[in-house]
Scaffold this active site. Structure first.
Site, PDB file in Angstrom:
ATOM      1  N   ASP A 287      -8.064  -5.407   0.296  1.00  6.28           N
ATOM      2  CA  ASP A 287      -8.634  -6.233  -0.769  1.00  6.28           C
ATOM      3  C   ASP A 287      -8.161  -7.669  -0.751  1.00  6.28           C
ATOM      4  OD1 ASP A 287     -10.330  -4.401  -1.808  1.00  6.28           O
ATOM      5  OD2 ASP A 287      -8.709  -3.382  -2.863  1.00  6.28           O
TER       6      ASP A 287
ATOM      7  N   HIS B 136       0.844  -1.186   0.000  1.00  6.74           N
ATOM      8  CA  HIS B 136       0.000   0.000   0.000  1.00  6.74           C
ATOM      9  C   HIS B 136       0.879   1.235   0.000  1.00  6.74           C
ATOM     10  CE1 HIS B 136      -3.153   2.824   1.020  1.00  6.74           C
ATOM     11  NE2 HIS B 136      -3.975   1.892   0.583  1.00  6.74           N
TER      12      HIS B 136
HETATM   13  N1  CMC Z   1       4.213  -7.604  -4.858  1.00  5.71           N
HETATM   14  C1  CMC Z   1       5.565  -7.577  -5.031  1.00  5.71           C
HETATM   15  N2  CMC Z   1       6.317  -6.478  -4.887  1.00  5.71           N
HETATM   16  C2  CMC Z   1       5.683  -5.331  -4.579  1.00  5.71           C
HETATM   17  C3  CMC Z   1       4.286  -5.288  -4.386  1.00  5.71           C
HETATM   18  C4  CMC Z   1       3.554  -6.479  -4.528  1.00  5.71           C
HETATM   19  N3  CMC Z   1       2.220  -6.478  -4.368  1.00  5.71           N
HETATM   20  N4  CMC Z   1       3.926  -4.020  -4.078  1.00  5.71           N
HETATM   21  C5  CMC Z   1       5.055  -3.296  -4.092  1.00  5.71           C
HETATM   22  N5  CMC Z   1       6.125  -4.097  -4.374  1.00  5.71           N
HETATM   23  C6  CMC Z   1       7.543  -3.696  -4.392  1.00  5.71           C
HETATM   24  C7  CMC Z   1       7.890  -2.889  -5.628  1.00  5.71           C
HETATM   25  O1  CMC Z   1       8.336  -3.730  -6.668  1.00  5.71           O
HETATM   26  C8  CMC Z   1       8.967  -1.989  -5.090  1.00  5.71           C
HETATM   27  O2  CMC Z   1      10.166  -2.751  -4.989  1.00  5.71           O
HETATM   28  P1  CMC Z   1      11.607  -2.035  -5.241  1.00  5.71           P
HETATM   29  O3  CMC Z   1      11.702  -0.970  -4.197  1.00  5.71           O
HETATM   30  O4  CMC Z   1      12.590  -3.134  -5.079  1.00  5.71           O
HETATM   31  O5  CMC Z   1      11.547  -1.475  -6.632  1.00  5.71           O
HETATM   32  C9  CMC Z   1       8.522  -1.686  -3.657  1.00  5.71           C
HETATM   33  O6  CMC Z   1       7.736  -2.816  -3.274  1.00  5.71           O
HETATM   34  C10 CMC Z   1       7.684  -0.420  -3.520  1.00  5.71           C
HETATM   35  O7  CMC Z   1       6.600  -0.515  -4.451  1.00  5.71           O
HETATM   36  P2  CMC Z   1       5.958   0.734  -5.198  1.00  5.71           P
HETATM   37  O8  CMC Z   1       5.276   0.262  -6.441  1.00  5.71           O
HETATM   38  O9  CMC Z   1       6.978   1.816  -5.354  1.00  5.71           O
HETATM   39  O10 CMC Z   1       4.910   1.206  -4.114  1.00  5.71           O
HETATM   40  P3  CMC Z   1       3.672   2.129  -4.361  1.00  5.71           P
HETATM   41  O11 CMC Z   1       3.383   2.811  -3.094  1.00  5.71           O
HETATM   42  O12 CMC Z   1       3.893   3.002  -5.560  1.00  5.71           O
HETATM   43  O13 CMC Z   1       2.518   1.107  -4.775  1.00  5.71           O
HETATM   44  C11 CMC Z   1       0.661  -0.362  -4.686  1.00  5.71           C
HETATM   45  C12 CMC Z   1       1.480   0.718  -3.957  1.00  5.71           C
HETATM   46  C13 CMC Z   1      -0.596  -0.654  -3.860  1.00  5.71           C
HETATM   47  C14 CMC Z   1       0.217   0.177  -6.071  1.00  5.71           C
HETATM   48  C15 CMC Z   1       1.530  -1.644  -4.846  1.00  5.71           C
HETATM   49  O14 CMC Z   1       1.924  -2.108  -3.577  1.00  5.71           O
HETATM   50  C16 CMC Z   1       0.822  -2.738  -5.642  1.00  5.71           C
HETATM   51  O15 CMC Z   1       0.870  -2.727  -6.874  1.00  5.71           O
HETATM   52  N6  CMC Z   1       0.136  -3.702  -4.942  1.00  5.71           N
HETATM   53  C17 CMC Z   1      -0.642  -4.729  -5.584  1.00  5.71           C
HETATM   54  C18 CMC Z   1      -1.987  -4.165  -6.031  1.00  5.71           C
HETATM   55  C19 CMC Z   1      -2.927  -3.950  -4.860  1.00  5.71           C
HETATM   56  O16 CMC Z   1      -3.116  -4.815  -4.016  1.00  5.71           O
HETATM   57  N7  CMC Z   1      -3.589  -2.763  -4.850  1.00  5.71           N
HETATM   58  C20 CMC Z   1      -4.617  -2.453  -3.853  1.00  5.71           C
HETATM   59  C21 CMC Z   1      -4.208  -1.344  -2.946  1.00  5.71           C
HETATM   60  S1  CMC Z   1      -5.318  -1.221  -1.527  1.00  5.71           S
HETATM   61  C22 CMC Z   1      -6.835  -0.817  -2.146  1.00  5.71           C
HETATM   62  C23 CMC Z   1      -6.857   0.493  -2.844  1.00  5.71           C
HETATM   63  O17 CMC Z   1      -6.401   1.491  -2.308  1.00  5.71           O
HETATM   64  O18 CMC Z   1      -7.402   0.532  -3.946  1.00  5.71           O
END
Ligand code: CMC
Length: 395
Positions: free
Chosen positions: A327, A269
């Site tokens: 989720d 998140h």
């Molecule tokens: N699985 C594997 N690696 C992950 C994941 C994951 N679900 N989420 C983040 N990472 C890694 C990412 O690769 C990055 O690694 P590195 O620093 O080595 O490059 C690090 O963690 C930080 O990730 P980020 O993409 O920079 O983080 P963010 O804050 O931009 O993204 C997120 C947040 C929710 C989009 C992301 O965690 C994600 O894609 N999660 C899966 C989709 C999901 O479950 N979304 C629902 C969110 S909650 C409900 C809502 O608000 O809608």
């Protein structure tokens, strides 16, 4: 571009001041107007939480009676709007339909464009909260060719939705109170989450003084993506694809592989870097619903629990603060309620409409005092000015 900071993804930009929702991402705290969301979900009802978000306080008995009546009486949609549904291709994703029909509500309430009028704004907010379950159930019933069911005034918000989804005109249908309570909790947990992608989209659209129905349609569009509201659908599809606990290590390895775009859906998140408090409640609700339905073993719940165990002990996820989000378990609950997977994000939109309208209303009131259209700048990476020559001159 003058004095501005470069912040792609707005990871460190505060876009507004708001008194609606507070999150402490490190401690895993989420408060609606100062009340813990876990308490609201466990002890409060949908209408009270919606009143709280929209008006700032839990309702008095008198306010509650009026609010309940409003959310009930406005649940019908114009008969002509129902015809819109016939125009969609039979296999359209229900979110595609929702983006269209929510925006189309603008056509029926011309007064809603008067966004400087606080009374008119409240009318629109109530209409949106009240009509969203009806719009959602209509998307399901028309797509599946089932007869449509009108909203019943004697039912509460969540029960009314379940009735519109699953009743038949030809036979009695009683909503199971345990299941409607589980849905109510799920909806409360999804109501608001400060300046997430869809809420920011609603505020951005609203900052141009667009009408609220159009703004909410833009929120639904932003919510649809699998990185946001589409995650609950993606989680279930992922759990089905994993198929058995033995295949979890391979899925986790893929999620850690930077060359593989696969991510563990329902994990991570932007704000929570510890456990998402909503996920804790959703996990409890999942167990309650399955126990009530006498489902003693649900393979997907077992995979989910094992996946949670493996990932939360894996240094990759721990170091990055990646824990299950709301989720991760909501899909298991919705599936147990009989809601088809393609409707999961629609239900998220129904719940989040409360937050969207509360945030939109707050923003619109602020705009009256200090109008400021949302207008970020950019880092330009294209050509600087060049001489125009007629193209294809050499042909
Ligand atoms: N699985 C594997 N690696 C992950 C994941 C994951 N679900 N989420 C983040 N990472 C890694 C990412 O690769 C990055 O690694 P590195 O620093 O080595 O490059 C690090 O963690 C930080 O990730 P980020 O993409 O920079 O983080 P963010 O804050 O931009 O993204 C997120 C947040 C929710 C989009 C992301 O965690 C994600 O894609 N999660 C899966 C989709 C999901 O479950 N979304 C629902 C969110 S909650 C409900 C809502 O608000 O809608």
């Amino acid at each position: 571009t003058g004095l501005c900071t470069f912040d792609p993804g707005f990871t460190s930009t505060g876009s507004c001041d708001s008194s609606i929702t507070y999150i402490d991402g490190l401690k895993g705290v989420l408060l609606y107007r100062g009340y813990d969301v876990e308490q609201l979900a466990e002890c409060g009802d949908f209408n009270d939480s919606a009143h709280l978000l929209l008006h700032g306080e839990l309702p008095t008995a008198e306010q509650k009676a009026a609010f309940d009546r409003d959310l009930t009486l406005h649940s019908l949609v114009h008969e002509q709007l129902i015809m819109f549904y016939r125009g969609f291709k039979h296999d359209a994703h229900p979110m595609a339909i929702m983006v269209g029909v929510a925006g189309a509500l603008s056509a029926f309430y011309a007064n809603a464009a008067d966004v400087g009028n606080p009374q008119q704004r409240l009318h629109s907010c109530i209409r949106l909260i009240a009509k969203m379950p009806t719009l959602a159930a209509l998307a399901y019933r028309t797509a599946t060719g089932l007869p449509i069911i009108y909203p019943r005034n004697d039912l509460g918000y969540a029960a009314r939705f379940l009735h519109m989804m699953f009743a038949f005109p030809t036979q009695p249908y009683n909503v199971d109170p345990v299941l409607s309570r589980a849905l109510e909790k799920t909806l409360i947990l999804h109501m608001d989450h400060e300046q997430n992608a869809s809420t920011s989209t609603v505020r951005t659209a609203g900052s141009s003084h667009a009408n609220p129905f159009a703004c909410i349609a833009s929120g639904i569009a932003a919510l649809w993506g699998p990185a946001h509201g589409g995650a609950n659908e993606a989680v279930l599809r992922m759990l089905e694809e994993i198929g058995s606990p033995e295949r979890i290590p391979a899925a986790v390895a893929r999620a850690k592989d930077k060359k593989d775009p696969f991510r563990l859906m329902g994990f991570g998140h932007r704000v929570y870097k510890s456990f998402d408090p909503r996920a804790r409640v959703m996990r409890r609700v999942a167990h309650e619903v399955l126990a009530h339905l006498n489902i003693t073993s649900d393979p997907l719940l077992e995979i989910a629990m094992e996946l949670e165990r493996v990932a939360t002990h894996d240094p990759y996820f721990v170091q990055r603060g990646l824990y299950p989000n709301v989720d991760f378990y909501s899909g298991i609950v919705l599936r147990a309620l009989g809601v088809p997977v393609s409707m999961f994000t629609v239900l998220f939109a129904v719940a989040r409409t409360v937050g969207w309208v509360a945030q939109w209303n707050e923003m619109a009131a602020q705009q009256q005092i200090a109008p400021k259209i949302s207008r970020p700048r950019q880092m330009y990476t294209g050509h600087m000015q060049r001489e125009f020559a007629p193209p294809h001159a050499d042909a």
